[in-house]
Design an enzyme around this catalytic site. Structure first.
Site, PDB file in Angstrom:
ATOM      1  N   LYS A 184       0.879  -1.161   0.000  1.00  0.00           N
ATOM      2  CA  LYS A 184       0.000   0.000   0.000  1.00  0.00           C
ATOM      3  C   LYS A 184       0.919   1.213   0.000  1.00  0.00           C
ATOM      4  CE  LYS A 184      -2.910   3.213   1.821  1.00  0.00           C
ATOM      5  NZ  LYS A 184      -2.506   4.580   2.238  1.00  0.00           N
ATOM      6  N   GLY A 241       5.338   3.759  10.901  1.00  0.00           N
ATOM      7  CA  GLY A 241       4.538   4.974  10.917  1.00  0.00           C
ATOM      8  C   GLY A 241       4.171   5.380  12.325  1.00  0.00           C
ATOM      9  N   SER A 242       3.059   6.041  12.451  1.00  0.00           N
ATOM     10  CA  SER A 242       2.631   6.575  13.742  1.00  0.00           C
ATOM     11  C   SER A 242       2.107   5.478  14.665  1.00  0.00           C
ATOM     12  CB  SER A 242       1.524   7.609  13.540  1.00  0.00           C
ATOM     13  OG  SER A 242       0.328   6.985  13.085  1.00  0.00           O
ATOM     14  N   ARG A 243       2.102   5.788  15.959  1.00  0.00           N
ATOM     15  CA  ARG A 243       1.531   4.843  16.920  1.00  0.00           C
ATOM     16  C   ARG A 243       0.038   4.652  16.653  1.00  0.00           C
ATOM     17  NH1 ARG A 243       2.152   5.202  23.468  1.00  0.00           N
ATOM     18  NH2 ARG A 243       4.158   6.062  22.788  1.00  0.00           N
ATOM     19  N   GLY A 246      -0.331   2.329  13.635  1.00  0.00           N
ATOM     20  CA  GLY A 246       0.055   0.957  13.965  1.00  0.00           C
ATOM     21  C   GLY A 246      -0.954   0.261  14.849  1.00  0.00           C
ATOM     22  N   GLU A 265       6.565  -0.590  13.430  1.00  0.00           N
ATOM     23  CA  GLU A 265       7.488   0.322  14.103  1.00  0.00           C
ATOM     24  C   GLU A 265       6.752   1.634  14.271  1.00  0.00           C
ATOM     25  OE1 GLU A 265      11.068   3.127  12.902  1.00  0.00           O
ATOM     26  OE2 GLU A 265      11.358   1.059  12.210  1.00  0.00           O
ATOM     27  N   CYS A 302      13.422   7.749  12.598  1.00  0.00           N
ATOM     28  CA  CYS A 302      12.832   7.121  13.779  1.00  0.00           C
ATOM     29  C   CYS A 302      13.848   6.993  14.909  1.00  0.00           C
ATOM     30  CB  CYS A 302      12.266   5.750  13.427  1.00  0.00           C
ATOM     31  SG  CYS A 302      13.286   4.819  12.291  1.00  0.00           S
TER      32      CYS A 302
END
Length: 510
Positions: A184, A241-243, A246, A265, A302
């Site tokens: 994606k 990506g972002s929390r 995720g 992550e 990151c």
């Protein structure tokens, strides 16, 4: 090459009919050449069906054939030439040198996994001889191998348009394991994804592999990603990506009739510990180096250091003065997207308005698309009392926590969430205290380093790029280095199988 924004499914290019969106120049917000059609639920279904059909053949490809395929992808990416770097520069705002290096990392890790596949040790073939005469019960003959999980959904990362996206580490390790991949694309760099996706598609065709081994889908929202994770043919997920993103994917994966692993992550502030003797001897030197690491890539790695934990004293004062002087000279840098730039500014505003936080330095001002470096400080007592002070601010923002002694430093460490990295700055006289803290640090992060900063992740067999939650969703794994292949494998044991029924790699003990 013309960027046409088509979906890549089944070896073909088709126009997505679920809305239209455009790539955007990160530095200006202007539309870039080429429009992109979003995928529909039917496109997701077709890609998943073809990936599942391809899985039966692809997981049993010979090691040499699979390794050559990975190398062919690398060759095809390099053959795109400068157009790839220029498009990635426009979409991400990242400089040429950074992206040329990232392209080299992308092709290098594909070739590293090709070497890992040829070696074959990831299969972990095991052979236990049977003993029909053993008492009180016969011993069965057992043979074991690791086999691929199945099709993998990979989500492109905003901050690494090449190395963690269409043909990045998740894709490379999944393909190396024998898993088809459906990517994606990240909406922040769709043109870059188009160029790389077609390179992978060419490699699939040139290697005479089933067309369903790879697919690329576009979507400017969340529907396609959620549909992919929910599809019963998808057996694992790779995400950077972002929390928030995720956790949403983890929830979908857990609620399936057959839950699947999500290797996400998500969030890390990468603490840096400054020990007293190191600060006394070279506080100013460390401060200047910290400033350079903080602003690297506009603070959008990151692994940028977002938290400094240090013992009070003249050495810390020298560190602060040096870091402040360096940061005040730093120009504002273009951020990956306008949304990321706004979120960064909002995070800075929260710290500036916090009653227990003092502003130390700001970088030079810039446009609405750029981020100004920022450095703040607080006390250990305040940090321990205010949980929100350890929230990640994605960008070049750092918070210094002043501790009265090593014991207070240890108390701060005890409150931290899981991290990707922890860096220790020590001299010989600090070794005893560092050794005492090491067991705590091992429970906190996936990578511990001395007298450096976490920025710069070597792609190698001994690297771990992962850590306890929320740094990653599964701290037992890594998304960088050859160990990443094990995320997409599972062991299967064969008991008392006739030789002709065994997989080829288990028919003769090695």
């Amino acid at each position: 090459m013309t960027i046409n924004g088509n979906l890549l499914v089944g070896g073909e290019e088709t126009r997505g009919s679920n809305g239209e969106f455009f790539g955007v120049e990160a530095a200006t917000g202007n539309k870039l050449e080429g429009s992109f059609g979003g995928a529909t639920a039917a496109d997701v279904e077709r890609a998943a069906v073809l990936a599942w059909e391809a899985f039966a053949a692809y997981r049993e490809t010979g090691l040499e054939e699979r390794a050559a395929f990975l190398e062919k992808i690398a060759d095809e990416i390099e053959a795109i030439g400068d157009e790839l770097v220029e498009r990635a520069m426009a979409e991400s705002g990242l400089p040429r040198g950074r992206l040329e290096g990232e392209r080299g990392r992308t092709t290098g890790q594909l070739r590293l996994f090709a070497k890992e596949v040829r070696d074959g040790s990831f299969q972990e073939l095991r052979f236990d001889a049977g003993d029909p005469g053993r008492k009180p019960a016969p011993k069965p003959e057992l043979r074991l191998r690791n086999m691929a999980l199945g099709p993998v959904a990979v989500f492109g990362a905003s901050n690494f348009p090449l190395a963690f996206s269409v043909a990045g580490g998740d894709t490379a390790s999944a393909l190396a394991a024998g898993c088809p991949v459906i990517v994606k694309a990240h909406p922040a760099h769709p043109g870059t994804s188009d160029l790389v996706g077609r390179a992978v598609q060419r490699a699939v065709a040139a290697s005479n592999l089933p067309a369903g081994v790879f697919a690329l889908l576009y979507d400017s929202g969340y529907e396609v990603g959620q549909a992919l994770v929910a599809d019963p043919r998808i057996r694992a997920v790779g995400f950077t990506g972002s929390r928030r993103g995720g956790l949403a994917l983890m929830k979908t994966a857990a609620e399936r009739p057959q839950p699947i692993p999500v290797y996400a992550e998500m969030s890390s502030i990468n603490p840096v510990l400054l020990f007293p003797n190191a600060l006394e001897g070279r506080g100013a030197e460390i401060g200047k180096a910290f400033a350079g690491s903080l602003v690297l890539g506009a603070g959008q790695f990151c692994t940028n250091p977002g938290l400094i934990i240090a013992v009070e004293g003249k050495g810390l004062d020298a560190f602060v003065a040096s870091a402040k002087a360096a940061l005040m000279e730093v120009s504002a840098q273009t951020m990956l997207t306008s949304g990321i730039a706004k979120a960064y500014c909002d995070g800075i505003a929260r710290l500036e308005s916090h009653s227990e936080v003092r502003s130390i330095a700001r970088g030079q001002d810039g446009s609405q698309f750029e981020g100004r470096a920022a450095l703040f400080e607080t006390t250990a007592k305040a940090f321990l009392a205010h949980r929100e002070l350890q929230d990640e601010v994605f960008g070049a923002a750092g918070l210094i926590v002043r501790c009265r002694d090593i014991a207070e430093m240890e108390a701060v460490l005890g409150r931290l969430e899981g991290q990707l990295t922890v860096a220790l700055h020590i001299d010989d006289a600090d070794h005893a205290e560092a050794a005492r803290l090491r067991p705590t640090l091992e429970l906190l992060a996936g990578r511990l380093l001395v007298n450096g900063f976490g920025t710069g992740v070597e792609v190698s067999p001994a690297m771990v790029h992962g850590g306890p939650f929320p740094a990653t969703s599964d701290g037992r794994s890594t998304s960088v280095g050859t160990l990443a292949i094990y995320r997409f494998l599972r062991p299967v044991s064969y008991q008392d199988f006739p030789t002709e029924l065994l997989p080829a790699n288990l028919r003769k003990p090695s």
